[in-house]
Design a protein around this motif. Structure first.
Motif, PDB file in Angstrom:
ATOM      1  N   VAL A   1      39.415  28.326  30.330  1.00  0.00           N
ATOM      2  CA  VAL A   1      38.492  29.341  31.157  1.00  0.00           C
ATOM      3  C   VAL A   1      38.586  30.513  30.420  1.00  0.00           C
ATOM      4  CG1 VAL A   1      37.680  30.478  32.989  1.00  0.00           C
ATOM      5  CG2 VAL A   1      38.081  27.944  33.119  1.00  0.00           C
TER       6      VAL A   1
ATOM      7  N   HIS B   1      37.428  28.356  39.186  1.00  0.00           N
ATOM      8  CA  HIS B   1      37.816  28.183  37.570  1.00  0.00           C
ATOM      9  C   HIS B   1      39.165  28.415  37.488  1.00  0.00           C
ATOM     10  CE1 HIS B   1      33.553  27.834  37.092  1.00  0.00           C
ATOM     11  NE2 HIS B   1      33.243  28.880  37.884  1.00  0.00           N
TER      12      HIS B   1
ATOM     13  N   ASP C   1      31.922  24.078  33.252  1.00  0.00           N
ATOM     14  CA  ASP C   1      33.517  23.815  33.566  1.00  0.00           C
ATOM     15  C   ASP C   1      33.438  22.257  34.016  1.00  0.00           C
ATOM     16  OD1 ASP C   1      35.839  23.409  35.258  1.00  0.00           O
ATOM     17  OD2 ASP C   1      35.783  25.472  35.606  1.00  0.00           O
TER      18      ASP C   1
END
Length: 395
Positions: free
Chosen positions: A111, A135, A218
């Protein structure tokens, strides 16, 4: 001292109530404690052991690579066959624009890399993400998660973060020409395994294209077959600009990646040179393990019956106390009326030989994400144990 005492004294604790199970062996869907107790693992180390614990193919790949070399040089300097073969395999599973892989060590790092890449490529300052999204825990990743209670005591965090509401078209008006990227989960990982609406995700894609923002999916929990497809974005009929990977990627070994186009990724080569650096990213042993994971999912056709296994869980777990059932594939959530009740149910499950837990941003929902290799008898045992636990708590 006993290991439990040493664990509490010398390992940094992240809660006042760790599970504190002492495991000395794991194989397939099962863990065994030092006392010989067996537990069916319904959480896969939080969506990590997609092909089960210590799959023979993964173990063999690790041993073979250990006989050659482990760490040689920081990422990107040497031509290392395990990295090349893995990158080639991953990109073969993806749309043509996702043809360039940067290997890291974890989901949070993936990320962080994706955030930097988006800012560098677009030259824009802001990043948008969603309420109740997770995340990662490093400062950049923490900045874009969607739960204030997890962030408030670590501020100041990154500026320019915009929080959007899932399935709220009006909130997408906040995505303007100053937004470098929009981060989205195909299944909301810590909100209770909830899928967003297909039309909504398509609208997010359209909005990003209109304003020149990059869409980042994601796939850290959802990737590598867990939802019944290689990647969750495939359920929505769209193609992202960047995806982030980790967890189920390594078969238990630490590895992650962010993937984009060669055009986008090329901005990390100059101004400054080495625009993103990692020492251990794409470690040869981890990369070899990851390739074995992907080949195992393919060769054993593990995605073919994910929908059947999903239906078995949802059909066999039945009780009036379950408020809602969420999820996709082998990412399922069972919602109860309170955390206190769920905590009791989970303790009863563990006593019955089944390990499950709750979600960071939805602590009244039970997590079910077993290895993709879980068998029919194992699913039946898991469901029977959960049903019995619920009955014990509710009387």
């Amino acid at each position: 001292m006993q290991n439990r005492e040493l664990f509490l004294r010398h390992l940094a604790q992240t809660s006042d109530f760790p599970l504190s199970l002492e495991i000395d062996f794991a194989e397939g869907s099962w863990l065994r404690s030092t006392k010989g107790e067996r537990y069916l693992d319904l959480i896969s180390g939080i969506a990590v052991s997609n092909v089960g614990h210590r799959h023979p193919n993964v173990v063999e790949a690790i041993k073979t690579q250990l006989d050659k070399y482990m760490h040689l040089m920081v990422y990107g300097e040497y031509i290392q066959a395990p990295q090349i073969l893995l990158a080639n395999k991953i990109t073969s599973l993806l749309p043509n624009n996702l043809d360039n892989v940067y290997f890291v060590n974890s989901g949070s790092e993936a990320v962080e890399g994706a955030m930097k890449l988006a800012k560098r490529f677009t030259n824009k300052p802001n990043i948008a993400s969603f309420q109740k999204a997770y995340h990662g825990s490093t400062q950049g990743a923490l900045s874009i998660i969607g739960d204030e209670s997890f962030k408030q005591n670590f501020r100041p965090l990154l500026p320019g973060i915009i929080q959007l509401d899932y399935d709220n078209i009006d909130s997408l008006n906040l995505i303007d020409k100053n937004v470098a990227a929009v981060f989205i989960e195909g299944v909301r990982g810590e909100a209770g395994y909830i899928m967003p609406d297909v039309t909504f995700v398509k609208t997010v894609r359209k909005k990003c294209t209109e304003v020149g923002a990059l869409l980042v999916f994601d796939e850290i929990q959802t990737g590598f077959g867990r939802t019944g497809k290689w990647f969750s974005f495939e359920h929505f009929g769209i193609v992202p600009d960047i995806i982030t990977l980790a967890k189920g990627m390594g078969g238990g070994m630490p590895i992650g990646a962010f993937v984009s186009s060669q055009k986008i990724m090329s901005v990390l080569k100059s101004n400054p040179i080495l625009g993103h650096i990692t020492t251990f990213g794409g470690n040869a042993v981890c990369a070899a393990a990851s390739l074995a994971v992907i080949e195992t999912i393919e060769n054993e056709k593990l995605m073919d019956d994910i929908a059947i296994k999903e239906a078995m869980f949802l059909d066999l777990i039945q009780h009036h106390s379950i408020i809602q059932k969420n999820g996709k594939g082998l990412m399922l959530g069972l919602e109860f009326e309170s955390f206190e009740i769920l905590q009791e149910i989970i303790q009863q499950c563990i006593l019955g030989g089944v390990i499950t837990d709750w979600f960071l941003f939805n602590d009244k929902t039970m997590r079910i994400c077993p290895p993709l290799t879980i068998s029919t008898p194992e699913i039946q045992f898991a469901c029977e144990t959960i049903n019995n636990a619920i009955k014990q708590v509710y009387g």
